[in-house]
Design a protein around this motif. Sequence first.
Motif, PDB file in Angstrom:
ATOM      1  N   ARG A 252       0.831  -1.212   0.000  1.00  0.00           N
ATOM      2  CA  ARG A 252       0.000   0.000   0.000  1.00  0.00           C
ATOM      3  C   ARG A 252       0.863   1.259   0.000  1.00  0.00           C
ATOM      4  NH1 ARG A 252      -3.077  -2.992   3.851  1.00  0.00           N
ATOM      5  NH2 ARG A 252      -2.261  -1.709   5.560  1.00  0.00           N
ATOM      6  N   ALA A 253       1.993   1.217   0.694  1.00  0.00           N
ATOM      7  CA  ALA A 253       2.850   2.393   0.823  1.00  0.00           C
ATOM      8  C   ALA A 253       3.544   2.775  -0.483  1.00  0.00           C
ATOM      9  CB  ALA A 253       3.898   2.152   1.912  1.00  0.00           C
ATOM     10  N   LEU A 254       3.637   1.846  -1.437  1.00  0.00           N
ATOM     11  CA  LEU A 254       4.343   2.126  -2.693  1.00  0.00           C
ATOM     12  C   LEU A 254       3.726   3.304  -3.449  1.00  0.00           C
ATOM     13  CD1 LEU A 254       4.942  -1.519  -3.994  1.00  0.00           C
ATOM     14  CD2 LEU A 254       6.693   0.067  -3.176  1.00  0.00           C
ATOM     15  N   ASP A 255       2.407   3.474  -3.347  1.00  0.00           N
ATOM     16  CA  ASP A 255       1.722   4.539  -4.087  1.00  0.00           C
ATOM     17  C   ASP A 255       2.160   5.932  -3.648  1.00  0.00           C
ATOM     18  OD1 ASP A 255       0.288   2.798  -5.654  1.00  0.00           O
ATOM     19  OD2 ASP A 255      -1.415   2.710  -4.277  1.00  0.00           O
ATOM     20  N   GLU A 256       2.701   6.055  -2.442  1.00  0.00           N
ATOM     21  CA  GLU A 256       3.057   7.372  -1.906  1.00  0.00           C
ATOM     22  C   GLU A 256       4.510   7.745  -2.170  1.00  0.00           C
ATOM     23  OE1 GLU A 256       0.480   8.972  -0.740  1.00  0.00           O
ATOM     24  OE2 GLU A 256      -0.704   7.138  -1.025  1.00  0.00           O
ATOM     25  N   LEU A 257       5.279   6.843  -2.750  1.00  0.00           N
ATOM     26  CA  LEU A 257       6.721   7.070  -2.893  1.00  0.00           C
ATOM     27  C   LEU A 257       7.068   7.759  -4.208  1.00  0.00           C
ATOM     28  CD1 LEU A 257       8.056   3.628  -1.573  1.00  0.00           C
ATOM     29  CD2 LEU A 257       7.754   5.760  -0.291  1.00  0.00           C
ATOM     30  N   ALA A 258       8.137   8.536  -4.183  1.00  0.00           N
ATOM     31  CA  ALA A 258       8.666   9.162  -5.407  1.00  0.00           C
ATOM     32  C   ALA A 258       9.256   8.090  -6.314  1.00  0.00           C
ATOM     33  CB  ALA A 258       9.732  10.192  -5.033  1.00  0.00           C
ATOM     34  N   THR A 259       9.361   8.419  -7.617  1.00  0.00           N
ATOM     35  CA  THR A 259       9.861   7.441  -8.587  1.00  0.00           C
ATOM     36  C   THR A 259      11.024   8.019  -9.391  1.00  0.00           C
ATOM     37  OG1 THR A 259       8.326   8.155 -10.317  1.00  0.00           O
ATOM     38  CG2 THR A 259       7.569   6.424  -8.816  1.00  0.00           C
ATOM     39  N   ARG A 260      11.827   7.102  -9.948  1.00  0.00           N
ATOM     40  CA  ARG A 260      12.936   7.512 -10.826  1.00  0.00           C
ATOM     41  C   ARG A 260      13.256   6.384 -11.791  1.00  0.00           C
ATOM     42  NH1 ARG A 260      18.249   8.561  -7.750  1.00  0.00           N
ATOM     43  NH2 ARG A 260      18.446   6.299  -7.953  1.00  0.00           N
ATOM     44  N   TYR A 261      13.270   6.696 -13.085  1.00  0.00           N
ATOM     45  CA  TYR A 261      13.627   5.717 -14.115  1.00  0.00           C
ATOM     46  C   TYR A 261      13.851   6.453 -15.427  1.00  0.00           C
ATOM     47  CZ  TYR A 261       8.754   6.168 -15.631  1.00  0.00           C
ATOM     48  OH  TYR A 261       7.552   6.655 -16.067  1.00  0.00           O
ATOM     49  N   GLN A 262      14.413   5.739 -16.418  1.00  0.00           N
ATOM     50  CA  GLN A 262      14.600   6.277 -17.765  1.00  0.00           C
ATOM     51  C   GLN A 262      13.867   5.386 -18.758  1.00  0.00           C
ATOM     52  OE1 GLN A 262      19.196   6.760 -16.800  1.00  0.00           O
ATOM     53  NE2 GLN A 262      18.750   7.588 -18.816  1.00  0.00           N
ATOM     54  N   ASN A 263      13.396   6.004 -19.858  1.00  0.00           N
ATOM     55  CA  ASN A 263      12.686   5.250 -20.888  1.00  0.00           C
ATOM     56  C   ASN A 263      13.636   4.781 -21.993  1.00  0.00           C
ATOM     57  OD1 ASN A 263       9.937   5.247 -20.022  1.00  0.00           O
ATOM     58  ND2 ASN A 263       9.832   7.434 -20.498  1.00  0.00           N
ATOM     59  N   LEU A 264      13.365   3.604 -22.526  1.00  0.00           N
ATOM     60  CA  LEU A 264      14.003   3.125 -23.753  1.00  0.00           C
ATOM     61  C   LEU A 264      12.897   3.012 -24.795  1.00  0.00           C
ATOM     62  CD1 LEU A 264      16.346   0.306 -22.330  1.00  0.00           C
ATOM     63  CD2 LEU A 264      17.016   2.607 -23.072  1.00  0.00           C
ATOM     64  N   GLU A 265      12.869   3.948 -25.736  1.00  0.00           N
ATOM     65  CA  GLU A 265      11.764   4.024 -26.696  1.00  0.00           C
ATOM     66  C   GLU A 265      11.922   3.002 -27.815  1.00  0.00           C
ATOM     67  OE1 GLU A 265       9.270   5.735 -25.978  1.00  0.00           O
ATOM     68  OE2 GLU A 265      10.040   7.120 -24.456  1.00  0.00           O
ATOM     69  N   ARG A 266      10.802   2.707 -28.502  1.00  0.00           N
ATOM     70  CA  ARG A 266      10.791   1.738 -29.605  1.00  0.00           C
ATOM     71  C   ARG A 266      11.123   2.463 -30.906  1.00  0.00           C
ATOM     72  NH1 ARG A 266      10.548  -3.868 -29.043  1.00  0.00           N
ATOM     73  NH2 ARG A 266      10.023  -4.788 -31.060  1.00  0.00           N
ATOM     74  N   THR A 267      12.397   2.634 -31.188  1.00  0.00           N
ATOM     75  CA  THR A 267      12.856   3.303 -32.396  1.00  0.00           C
ATOM     76  C   THR A 267      12.973   2.295 -33.539  1.00  0.00           C
ATOM     77  OG1 THR A 267      15.154   2.898 -31.787  1.00  0.00           O
ATOM     78  CG2 THR A 267      14.162   4.968 -31.017  1.00  0.00           C
ATOM     79  N   PRO A 268      13.162   2.769 -34.791  1.00  0.00           N
ATOM     80  CA  PRO A 268      13.342   1.815 -35.901  1.00  0.00           C
ATOM     81  C   PRO A 268      14.509   0.857 -35.674  1.00  0.00           C
ATOM     82  CG  PRO A 268      12.869   3.999 -36.753  1.00  0.00           C
ATOM     83  CD  PRO A 268      13.043   4.152 -35.270  1.00  0.00           C
ATOM     84  N   ASP A 269      15.596   1.350 -35.033  1.00  0.00           N
ATOM     85  CA  ASP A 269      16.748   0.494 -34.741  1.00  0.00           C
ATOM     86  C   ASP A 269      16.857   0.320 -33.227  1.00  0.00           C
ATOM     87  OD1 ASP A 269      18.939  -1.067 -35.174  1.00  0.00           O
ATOM     88  OD2 ASP A 269      20.240   0.537 -35.917  1.00  0.00           O
ATOM     89  N   TRP A 270      15.740  -0.128 -32.632  1.00  0.00           N
ATOM     90  CA  TRP A 270      15.625  -0.115 -31.174  1.00  0.00           C
ATOM     91  C   TRP A 270      16.677  -0.965 -30.464  1.00  0.00           C
ATOM     92  CZ3 TRP A 270      14.860  -4.889 -29.050  1.00  0.00           C
ATOM     93  CH2 TRP A 270      14.323  -5.881 -29.882  1.00  0.00           C
ATOM     94  N   CYS A 271      17.029  -2.110 -31.038  1.00  0.00           N
ATOM     95  CA  CYS A 271      17.979  -2.988 -30.350  1.00  0.00           C
ATOM     96  C   CYS A 271      19.345  -2.304 -30.196  1.00  0.00           C
ATOM     97  CB  CYS A 271      18.120  -4.309 -31.101  1.00  0.00           C
ATOM     98  SG  CYS A 271      19.108  -5.544 -30.214  1.00  0.00           S
ATOM     99  N   LYS A 272      19.807  -1.702 -31.273  1.00  0.00           N
ATOM    100  CA  LYS A 272      21.087  -0.985 -31.221  1.00  0.00           C
ATOM    101  C   LYS A 272      20.994   0.226 -30.308  1.00  0.00           C
ATOM    102  CE  LYS A 272      24.500   1.345 -34.131  1.00  0.00           C
ATOM    103  NZ  LYS A 272      24.829   1.820 -35.505  1.00  0.00           N
ATOM    104  N   ASP A 273      19.884   0.949 -30.380  1.00  0.00           N
ATOM    105  CA  ASP A 273      19.724   2.152 -29.559  1.00  0.00           C
ATOM    106  C   ASP A 273      19.673   1.805 -28.076  1.00  0.00           C
ATOM    107  OD1 ASP A 273      19.701   3.668 -31.845  1.00  0.00           O
ATOM    108  OD2 ASP A 273      17.519   3.861 -31.940  1.00  0.00           O
ATOM    109  N   TRP A 274      18.949   0.723 -27.738  1.00  0.00           N
ATOM    110  CA  TRP A 274      18.908   0.313 -26.333  1.00  0.00           C
ATOM    111  C   TRP A 274      20.285  -0.115 -25.856  1.00  0.00           C
ATOM    112  CZ3 TRP A 274      13.971  -3.286 -25.835  1.00  0.00           C
ATOM    113  CH2 TRP A 274      12.827  -2.541 -26.194  1.00  0.00           C
ATOM    114  N   GLU A 275      20.984  -0.855 -26.721  1.00  0.00           N
ATOM    115  CA  GLU A 275      22.338  -1.295 -26.357  1.00  0.00           C
ATOM    116  C   GLU A 275      23.236  -0.102 -26.056  1.00  0.00           C
ATOM    117  OE1 GLU A 275      26.190  -3.528 -28.397  1.00  0.00           O
ATOM    118  OE2 GLU A 275      24.231  -3.644 -29.378  1.00  0.00           O
TER     119      GLU A 275
END
Length: 489
Positions: free
Chosen positions: A443-466
């Motif tokens: 229940r407490a998770l909803d009240e916590l701050a968050t932090r992360y980065q996105n890896l978008e689905r680009t045309p060359d997504w595998c190379k870009d994520w790498e």
Amino acid sequence: MKYCSTRGGVRGWDFGDVLFSGYAPDGGMFMPESVPLLHPDTLRSWRGLPYPRLVVEVSSLFIPAQLIPRQDLEVLVAEALSGFSVPEVIRVARLKEGLSLLELFHGETLAFKDLAMTCTVRFLDYLLRKKKHRATVLVGTSGDTGGSAIHSAKGLSGLDVVVVYPRGRITPVQEKQMITCLEDNVHVFAADGSSDDIDQPLRRLFADQELVKSHGLMSLNSVNWSRVLIQLAHFIYAYLQLSGLEHTEADAALPELEVVVPTGGAGNIAAGFIVTQMGVPLKLVAMVNSNDIVHRTVTSGDFSMTTDVTRTLAPAIDIQDPYNMERVFWLLLDGDGASVKNMMEEFQNTHRHTLPENHHKLLSQVLSTGSVSDDGILETMRRCWEENQYLLCPHTAVAVWHHYRCPHSPGLNRCYIATASPAKFQAAVERAGLTVDLPEAVRALDELATRYQNLERTPDWCKDWEESLREKIRSVGSSRRNTGTAADY
């Protein structure tokens, strides 16, 4: 005890080498060069041991005392398992009609991954502190592994953890357990794809030996042998608790225990199979959801991915690449690394492989399988509640479906692996028309701050994520450079 690659290109590594590795340099997975046999007298002597002590006994067969002395191993395991919500760490729930569940979900993130992860991270931290080195852990997760890695390693001075999860394909609780962890050594990425998609750039990064060595790059997925090693213990614990061993004479044949396992990446089923190679008479049943590659492989020899990963109510096993089957194949083929290499490289390059008839026969003799639809999952959750007032998570329901299709018979000893708490899968519980009491920590998770980065689905997504992940690994390594790396392992 020395270790080798399933693909034959590496031999003679010790546990320290393997612990600080992901895939082997030849692309294979590490296994002990020989699997130790357990004498029946040893098994009988272990009856009644508490689970943490059993973990120590099993681990000491594979970890040399020169590397981690026995007294230190006992302390590390005790510390790792001290934060579980039940004193016995894992426990057996005995329900009606012979339905026995081995509950493995009493750790901090409410999933079985906590058992092996907490121990493995303690081993890592111990060896890093001895050498005053650091390591960078890179983890792709289908839901539970990432959260478990983060909560096991958060705040440790010797480890940075980089986790990648499939955005929109895990539950809110699984996601929040990762993105609400704000410690400096935790770095979380949300990828626009499946867990199998995530595995592709990760394999490329681990294949870059310069990157691996210069940044102490390692894995905490069940690619890592230590994860599988710790999982051996709960299969042996299940055997000692539920096989009826205590009712047999000392010189009698050991009784058999059927163990039914919800299966995705196949790390748990690989651990069970290794235990059979150690002389413990287990009959293994791997149950899958609509992502049924393991089922098709066992029943027809068709080791092939379908076009897309199907999203199901059991997302942690929404996997089309059951990578730990490589360990199973290696054992079945008596350590024939060349054959395993050819098989797995064909599978990785084409996503298809048809098992030769003799290989298929060997596999079908040691493993049974079944596949469960979402409707079957919901039906199983409802029926188990109606009959026992016991709430299953959807993954455990994938296994327990077998109980209702193959009812318990007199003389059959059977155990179902319960892999996660239903509190992590509220939507599935609600779809079954049931309710779940949420722990305060959830229940407490909803009240916590968050932090992360996105890896978008680009045309060359595998190379870009790498490249994005490579940049993060390098930046983390640069900022920690004055404390060294784990490259010497």
